[in-house]
Enzyme design. Structure first.
Site, PDB file in Angstrom:
ATOM      1  N   LYS A 104      -6.211 -29.445  29.175  1.00 54.19           N
ATOM      2  CA  LYS A 104      -6.831 -30.436  30.045  1.00 54.19           C
ATOM      3  C   LYS A 104      -6.606 -31.821  29.453  1.00 54.19           C
ATOM      4  O   LYS A 104      -6.967 -32.086  28.303  1.00 54.19           O
ATOM      5  CB  LYS A 104      -8.325 -30.176  30.198  1.00 54.19           C
ATOM      6  N   ASN A 111     -20.563 -29.504  32.669  1.00 54.58           N
ATOM      7  CA  ASN A 111     -21.030 -29.469  31.290  1.00 54.58           C
ATOM      8  C   ASN A 111     -22.462 -29.992  31.186  1.00 54.58           C
ATOM      9  O   ASN A 111     -23.414 -29.236  31.054  1.00 54.58           O
ATOM     10  CB  ASN A 111     -20.096 -30.248  30.382  1.00 54.58           C
ATOM     11  N   THR A 112     -22.629 -31.305  31.311  1.00 57.05           N
ATOM     12  CA  THR A 112     -23.928 -31.918  31.065  1.00 57.05           C
ATOM     13  C   THR A 112     -25.032 -31.361  31.961  1.00 57.05           C
ATOM     14  O   THR A 112     -26.162 -31.161  31.508  1.00 57.05           O
ATOM     15  CB  THR A 112     -23.842 -33.447  31.249  1.00 57.05           C
ATOM     16  N   GLY A 165     -21.183 -37.319  32.873  1.00 59.26           N
ATOM     17  CA  GLY A 165     -22.538 -37.187  32.350  1.00 59.26           C
ATOM     18  C   GLY A 165     -23.607 -37.932  33.118  1.00 59.26           C
ATOM     19  O   GLY A 165     -24.765 -37.957  32.711  1.00 59.26           O
ATOM     20  N   ALA A 220     -16.749 -33.907  36.383  1.00 62.58           N
ATOM     21  CA  ALA A 220     -17.551 -35.049  35.934  1.00 62.58           C
ATOM     22  C   ALA A 220     -18.525 -35.537  37.002  1.00 62.58           C
ATOM     23  O   ALA A 220     -18.155 -35.730  38.162  1.00 62.58           O
ATOM     24  CB  ALA A 220     -16.678 -36.221  35.484  1.00 62.58           C
ATOM     25  N   GLY A 221     -19.772 -35.731  36.570  1.00 60.14           N
ATOM     26  CA  GLY A 221     -20.778 -36.364  37.405  1.00 60.14           C
ATOM     27  C   GLY A 221     -21.642 -35.427  38.234  1.00 60.14           C
ATOM     28  O   GLY A 221     -22.607 -35.868  38.856  1.00 60.14           O
TER      29      GLY A 221
END
Length: 260
Positions: free
Chosen positions: A103, A212-213, A164, A190-191
């Site tokens: 990635k 992830n976050t 995040g 993301a986001g």
């Protein structure tokens, strides 16, 4: 099982994945919690930041010591702010573990962590020539997404909103355009903030989501991982089912014809 579901195979660079949910491995309290969240998510693939992997002290534990099943590790270039850093990191990953599916993310700004698309495009071109299969974190600009595909990217990974941030999909129109024009997998990265955001991404026709976050920083990460697992499946099924057409006015479930 219906034929449409049976034939609905998720492939990235000729690699078949059972789950359309990819999860990150940062920000958890411990490797134990990380492993439990991965298990609950049902994910086949997890991202690992090459620059943060312990490769020198063999006495220290590593994530793979805690994983119960074989998981595909996807090395990424988290923390790289130029092409030189990103290329060096992924070449190191290839030497270290033989990884070719990687990635790429080349960040352009430390506050927003938006991608530097010029550096990203240049890096993609070089990595593909070197034989890498590159999944690319990118902006939600359809023109850049098309260029990445033309350069040989294996998957396009447009952001939903800043990394995040948990703001969810901020530009559904652009994501939809990218999905419609792309012949390679589109994975929102993301986001994403909560499970319903993932469902929306899947209903737009995205091939997968990377989280992830939203899992790691939830009050109950294991439960949130399960929620994302179900949300991605539901969103994909909803997309395959084909939603009803939107109407400006009401349309009664029971017609007015034949009323007593």
């Amino acid at each position: 099982m219906e034929d449409s579901l049976r034939k609905d195979i998720f492939k990235v660079a000729n690699l078949k994945l059972k789950s359309r949910l990819i999860v990150g491995t940062g920000k958890y309290k411990s490797f134990f919690e990380t492993a439990k969240a991965i298990e609950a998510s049902g994910a086949d693939m997890v991202t690992v930041a090459v620059r943060r992997v312990n490769i020198t002290n063999k006495k220290k534990p590593i994530l793979t010591d805690y994983l119960k099943k074989k998981i595909i590790l996807l090395p990424n270039t988290a923390g790289c702010f130029n092409s030189k850093e990103a290329l060096r990191t992924l070449r190191l990953a290839r030497e270290m573990g033989g990884w070719k599916l990687v990635k790429l993310e080349v960040l352009g700004d430390r506050k927003t962590l938006f991608p530097n698309m010029i550096e990203t495009l240049n890096s993609t071109k070089i990595l593909v020539k070197e034989g890498f299969k590159v999944m690319v974190y990118c902006s939600d600009d359809p023109l850049f997404a098309k260029q990445l595909e033309d350069y040989g990217a294996s998957a396009i990974m447009p952001l939903a909103s800043p990394i995040g941030s948990g703001l969810g999909l901020q530009n559904k129109i652009n994501i939809s355009i990218i999905v419609q024009q792309s012949k390679i997998p589109v994975i929102v990265d993301a986001g994403i903030g909560t499970a319903s955001d993932a469902t929306i991404a899947m209903e737009l026709g995205c091939d997968g989501v990377l989280i992830n976050t939203a899992i790691a920083k939830a009050s109950k990460p294991i439960l949130m991982a399960k929620a994302f697992r179900d949300a991605v499946i539901s969103g994909r099924n909803s997309f395959l089912a084909g939603r009803m057409k939107k109407r400006k006015y009401a349309n009664p479930s029971s017609t007015f014809k034949g009323l007593i």
